[in-house]
Motif scaffolding. Sequence first.
Motif, PDB file in Angstrom:
ATOM      1  N   GLY A  55      32.867  42.142  24.431  1.00  0.00           N
ATOM      2  CA  GLY A  55      33.232  40.895  23.756  1.00  0.00           C
ATOM      3  C   GLY A  55      34.720  40.621  23.753  1.00  0.00           C
ATOM      4  N   GLN A 108      35.422  41.858  38.982  1.00  0.00           N
ATOM      5  CA  GLN A 108      34.046  41.993  38.514  1.00  0.00           C
ATOM      6  C   GLN A 108      33.940  43.054  37.418  1.00  0.00           C
ATOM      7  OE1 GLN A 108      31.499  39.963  39.563  1.00  0.00           O
ATOM      8  NE2 GLN A 108      30.257  40.917  37.955  1.00  0.00           N
ATOM      9  N   ASP A 114      38.577  41.271  26.363  1.00  0.00           N
ATOM     10  CA  ASP A 114      38.997  41.603  27.732  1.00  0.00           C
ATOM     11  C   ASP A 114      39.606  42.998  27.821  1.00  0.00           C
ATOM     12  OD1 ASP A 114      41.651  41.314  26.835  1.00  0.00           O
ATOM     13  OD2 ASP A 114      41.763  39.233  27.469  1.00  0.00           O
ATOM     14  N   GLN A 137      27.946  44.594  41.990  1.00  0.00           N
ATOM     15  CA  GLN A 137      27.847  44.343  40.549  1.00  0.00           C
ATOM     16  C   GLN A 137      27.387  45.588  39.776  1.00  0.00           C
ATOM     17  OE1 GLN A 137      25.761  40.773  39.562  1.00  0.00           O
ATOM     18  NE2 GLN A 137      26.215  40.921  37.370  1.00  0.00           N
ATOM     19  N   LEU A 168      29.513  47.390  36.819  1.00  0.00           N
ATOM     20  CA  LEU A 168      28.995  47.653  35.473  1.00  0.00           C
ATOM     21  C   LEU A 168      29.165  49.128  35.116  1.00  0.00           C
ATOM     22  CD1 LEU A 168      27.527  46.715  32.939  1.00  0.00           C
ATOM     23  CD2 LEU A 168      25.356  47.021  34.161  1.00  0.00           C
ATOM     24  N   GLN A 215      35.171  41.599  34.253  1.00  0.00           N
ATOM     25  CA  GLN A 215      34.179  40.663  33.701  1.00  0.00           C
ATOM     26  C   GLN A 215      33.058  41.428  33.001  1.00  0.00           C
ATOM     27  OE1 GLN A 215      34.240  37.145  33.612  1.00  0.00           O
ATOM     28  NE2 GLN A 215      32.609  37.670  32.169  1.00  0.00           N
ATOM     29  N   GLU A 216      32.588  42.504  33.639  1.00  0.00           N
ATOM     30  CA  GLU A 216      31.529  43.325  33.040  1.00  0.00           C
ATOM     31  C   GLU A 216      32.015  43.956  31.739  1.00  0.00           C
ATOM     32  OE1 GLU A 216      28.529  43.274  34.037  1.00  0.00           O
ATOM     33  OE2 GLU A 216      28.750  42.410  36.038  1.00  0.00           O
ATOM     34  N   TYR A 217      33.265  44.385  31.715  1.00  0.00           N
ATOM     35  CA  TYR A 217      33.849  44.989  30.508  1.00  0.00           C
ATOM     36  C   TYR A 217      33.841  43.974  29.364  1.00  0.00           C
ATOM     37  CZ  TYR A 217      36.870  48.018  27.715  1.00  0.00           C
ATOM     38  OH  TYR A 217      37.353  48.835  26.725  1.00  0.00           O
ATOM     39  N   ALA A 218      34.239  42.751  29.668  1.00  0.00           N
ATOM     40  CA  ALA A 218      34.256  41.700  28.646  1.00  0.00           C
ATOM     41  C   ALA A 218      32.838  41.385  28.163  1.00  0.00           C
ATOM     42  CB  ALA A 218      34.923  40.441  29.204  1.00  0.00           C
ATOM     43  N   ASN A 219      31.880  41.412  29.101  1.00  0.00           N
ATOM     44  CA  ASN A 219      30.482  41.148  28.729  1.00  0.00           C
ATOM     45  C   ASN A 219      29.952  42.199  27.749  1.00  0.00           C
ATOM     46  OD1 ASN A 219      30.510  38.969  30.453  1.00  0.00           O
ATOM     47  ND2 ASN A 219      29.422  40.008  32.118  1.00  0.00           N
ATOM     48  N   ILE A 220      30.325  43.462  27.981  1.00  0.00           N
ATOM     49  CA  ILE A 220      29.847  44.566  27.141  1.00  0.00           C
ATOM     50  C   ILE A 220      30.503  44.551  25.766  1.00  0.00           C
ATOM     51  CG2 ILE A 220      29.764  47.089  26.882  1.00  0.00           C
ATOM     52  CD1 ILE A 220      29.826  47.280  29.964  1.00  0.00           C
TER      53      ILE A 220
END
Length: 319
Positions: A220, A210, A222, A171, A175, A213-218
């Motif tokens: 907002g 993963q 995809d 993870q 990130l 997913q981290e990119y989307a988390n940062i």
Amino acid sequence: MSYGYQVSPTVVPYPDFDPREDAEVLRKAMKGFGTDEKSIINVICNRTNEQRQEIANQFKTLYGKDLIKDLKSELSGKFEDLVVAMMTPLPQYYAKELHEAMAGIGTEEGVLTSVLCTMSNHEIRVIRNAYEVMYGKSLEDDLRDDTSGSFKRLMISLCCANRDETFNVDQADALNDARKLLQAGELVFGTEESVFNSILVQRNIPQLKQIFQEYANITGHDIQTAIENEFSGDIKKGLLAIVKIVNDRAGFFAEQLYKSMAGVGTNDRTLIRLIVTRSEIDMGEIKQAFSLQYGKSLEDFISDDCSGHYKKCLLALIS
């Protein structure tokens, strides 16, 4: 290498396989006046590519004749193209598809993307070897000569077949890679495509999921949206293909099949390649994805779009 996706073939090894008996059936189907296409479809569509090669060897032993040449002389049109594709060993078939995509005026980048973005390291290496034997030139050299710019670099990187094929997920590394992609794309004037190339070509499939997913988390949104905004042309299509394959492999192939039949005219070469090559891997899953995405079964699409023995043969392969 399954990459962790569902293996759901529609063509499986025939349980009571007898290559001699099959060779005799095919010989009888082509001997004399007229051709028994039904018998040809019944045999070839219910055998794996490996079993078909055994039938071809037995045919040559029994009759001293080349089975593919005999089939070509008896069949015609798209049905002939489909049967020949089914009878060709897969490495040689892929090599031929790649070569034809680059031969002549212009390059069919979609074929290069569809093949090289979806193969395991081992599959790419086997195809590379077949390509060199068949054409006396390396696949990498032809990719270098027939493509250009960022897309060329992506194709050559994929051709090297050095992706991590473990299922390990880190993870912290994900990130870190997500931040690198952000800094190389949306946060910089002019995109550093080499960073996208390096990460998307080398990381294993679960790790890429993963990272996305981290990119989307940062951000907002995809990674697909970022690529759509930051890239254009063939490199955009190539990178998007990798993302789609990582996120929804069956959906990617369902979309390719849909595009081959949608609109005016059918891209039969694409349709044949996808049906023949995916039928022994994940066609069951692709059919489910197709129905979900387009509200109509793949069988119905083929029935509406194709005809004759060509249609019957395609339907037999996906049933």
